[in-house]
Write a protein that holds these residues in place. Structure first.
Motif, short mmCIF file in Angstrom:
data_model
loop_
_atom_site.label_atom_id
_atom_site.label_comp_id
_atom_site.label_asym_id
_atom_site.label_seq_id
_atom_site.Cartn_x
_atom_site.Cartn_y
_atom_site.Cartn_z
N SER B 8 0.65 -1.29 -0.10
CA SER B 8 0.02 -0.09 0.06
C SER B 8 0.90 1.25 0.08
CB SER B 8 -0.83 -0.04 1.16
OG SER B 8 -1.50 -1.15 1.51
N VAL B 9 0.40 2.11 -0.64
CA VAL B 9 0.98 3.67 -0.50
C VAL B 9 0.04 4.68 -0.45
CG1 VAL B 9 2.90 2.92 -2.20
CG2 VAL B 9 0.67 3.88 -2.94
N PHE B 25 7.13 16.31 0.13
CA PHE B 25 7.84 14.97 0.27
C PHE B 25 8.79 15.15 1.60
CE2 PHE B 25 10.43 12.10 -2.45
CZ PHE B 25 10.36 11.05 -1.64
N ILE B 29 8.69 13.40 5.33
CA ILE B 29 10.15 12.59 5.76
C ILE B 29 10.22 13.30 7.16
CG2 ILE B 29 12.59 12.06 5.34
CD1 ILE B 29 11.81 12.29 2.14
N ALA B 34 11.70 8.19 12.22
CA ALA B 34 12.27 7.12 11.43
C ALA B 34 13.80 6.97 11.88
CB ALA B 34 12.18 7.30 10.05
N ASP B 37 15.40 3.68 6.49
CA ASP B 37 14.75 3.79 5.60
C ASP B 37 13.15 3.29 5.74
OD1 ASP B 37 16.71 4.62 3.88
OD2 ASP B 37 16.97 3.13 2.43
N ALA B 38 13.13 2.18 6.31
CA ALA B 38 11.96 1.23 6.29
C ALA B 38 10.93 1.76 7.25
CB ALA B 38 12.32 0.05 6.80
N HIS B 40 9.82 4.66 7.04
CA HIS B 40 9.23 6.06 6.18
C HIS B 40 7.79 5.72 5.72
CE1 HIS B 40 12.03 9.10 6.87
NE2 HIS B 40 13.11 8.07 7.03
N VAL B 41 6.76 6.79 5.31
CA VAL B 41 5.73 6.41 4.84
C VAL B 41 5.96 6.08 3.29
CG1 VAL B 41 3.47 7.42 4.27
CG2 VAL B 41 4.81 8.08 6.41
N PRO B 42 5.40 4.87 2.83
CA PRO B 42 5.51 4.79 1.31
C PRO B 42 4.61 5.62 0.72
CG PRO B 42 4.58 2.77 2.42
CD PRO B 42 4.81 3.97 3.53
N LEU B 43 5.06 6.49 -0.34
CA LEU B 43 4.27 7.40 -1.21
C LEU B 43 4.44 7.22 -2.71
CD1 LEU B 43 5.73 10.72 0.31
CD2 LEU B 43 3.40 9.62 1.02
N LEU B 44 3.32 7.44 -3.15
CA LEU B 44 3.25 7.40 -4.85
C LEU B 44 2.86 8.85 -5.22
CD1 LEU B 44 3.63 5.89 -7.26
CD2 LEU B 44 1.36 5.09 -7.13
#
Lengths: 242, 242
Positions: B8-9, B25, B29, B34, B37-38, B40-44
């Motif tokens: 999901s993003v 963006f 961040i 955080a 890396d892992a 963070h919020v996945p974004l599209l």
């Protein structure tokens, strides 16, 4: 689904790490000769921090990120990407597999950076490289630099382990402020050893050096900025032709 | 298509303008606790500069951006977005239409900013607002601020036309450096007139003020940062539950 604005986009495989992807985004904008919103490159940025660790896969036999990278690639293509970029040097270990059977161009950060290097230094020059241990182990830059007759210098093992890698981890953890000076020292050490340019071959590194407006930047090739410029040039060519 | 990493993003309807989207963006961040890396919020992020002008549609009867916004929304949902955000205040004129029949939550920048305002000022306070003429004409913030009993101050017409709008256009054209001081003056004028907080209700404005590290920022509610914090909070809740 509505599709009145189909619009092509350049797809960005990002999130490795997120701050480096945001830096790439900013550098695409900065590299664009734009007078208003509409002149900019349309991007679809997949910032996915869940992609398995690239260094762990290369150095320790950890789970491969390739399936996740292929899924991100295909998600971007399905959503309309007409070209792809990936602002992470280490992940370019899998670039050939990502490019294979890829229906759209997949620009390489290694190619983009090496083109800048070879336009800036004489054949046979000494060139430094700051990168993760995994990128160095994968020898991503060696072939193209060797073709230009370059002697490649990398940080000595102590500097790599005690200065470079902790600073890169610092940027990934959001501590940009304390990562700039150590990385500047690592770049300066390569310049002192005779490098005429230092390739910042990890996209976390320019983030940290830019944050302190480091004077060594003038002697560096920024792989993020090189990929951003290649992306803008590709888009300008594409949008002229189509 | 490979789908080994469905993930999901959060979808971002961006490009209005690109620099404001890049700022969003970065602020997502920065708002994320955080360690790597892992976390963070996945974004599209769909950064599409071709979306028709929002001010032209609202003020001059120009072509509506709604079809393009709906297409971007649906493209993001088709690509896996489980929630949506849009870091552009003026475009929230169409928020209700974008939210209608939308199968996922569409967080509002107006709601996010007003929640921060009402948590920071007393009922009945005087609040300033810096925005495009179109956002002011669309009265996006009026209802929620009125419910908190706020008196709303906006720049006088001369300041709006000769200072605020050219500075916003400057940011959109990439000239961040020269836009900070004029906008700082416009904010200061509202503070001088009695505003206890000034809402930066155009996402280009914090970009310019941040670039000069403006001291007035301490008295401002940054709509971009408010939306970023709402986005991170939503994702944290979502990823705990699922």
């Amino acid at each position: 689904m509505t599709d009145l604005h189909p619009g092509s986009v350049v797809g960005v495989l990002g999130g490795m790490g997120p701050l480096a992807t945001a830096d790439f985004f900013s550098k695409v904008i900065a590299a664009t000769p734009a007078g208003n919103d509409a002149d900019h490159v349309p991007l679809l940025i997949h910032s996915d921090p869940r992609i398995p660790s690239r260094p762990a896969a290369i150095l320790q036999g950890g789970p491969s990120p390739l399936p996740a990278l292929l899924a991100a690639r295909d998600r971007l293509i399905a959503a309309g990407a007409v070209a792809l970029v990936m602002p992470c040097n280490t992940a370019h270990h899998w670039h050939a597999q990502l490019q294979a059977r890829c229906p759209v161009p997949f620009l390489s950060i290694v190619d983009a950076a090496c083109q800048e290097v070879t336009s800036e230094v004489a054949r046979g020059a000494t060139v430094g490289i700051i990168a993760t241990q995994a990128t160095l182990a994968a020898r991503l830059f060696d072939q193209q630099l060797a073709q230009w007759g370059c002697t490649v210098l990398q940080p000595d093992d102590q500097t790599l382990q005690q200065v470079v890698l902790p600073a890169i981890a610092g940027v990934k953890a959001g501590d940009v402020a304390h990562s700039g000076l150590p990385l500047q020292q690592a770049v300066q050490a390569l310049l002192d050893r005779g490098a005429s340019r230092v390739i910042l071959a990890c996209t976390e590194v320019p983030v940290a050096l830019d944050a302190i407006a480091s004077p060594v930047r003038a002697h560096c090739v920024d792989t993020t900025a090189a990929l951003a410029r290649a992306c803008v040039a590709w888009w300008q060519q594409y949008s002229r032709v189509t």
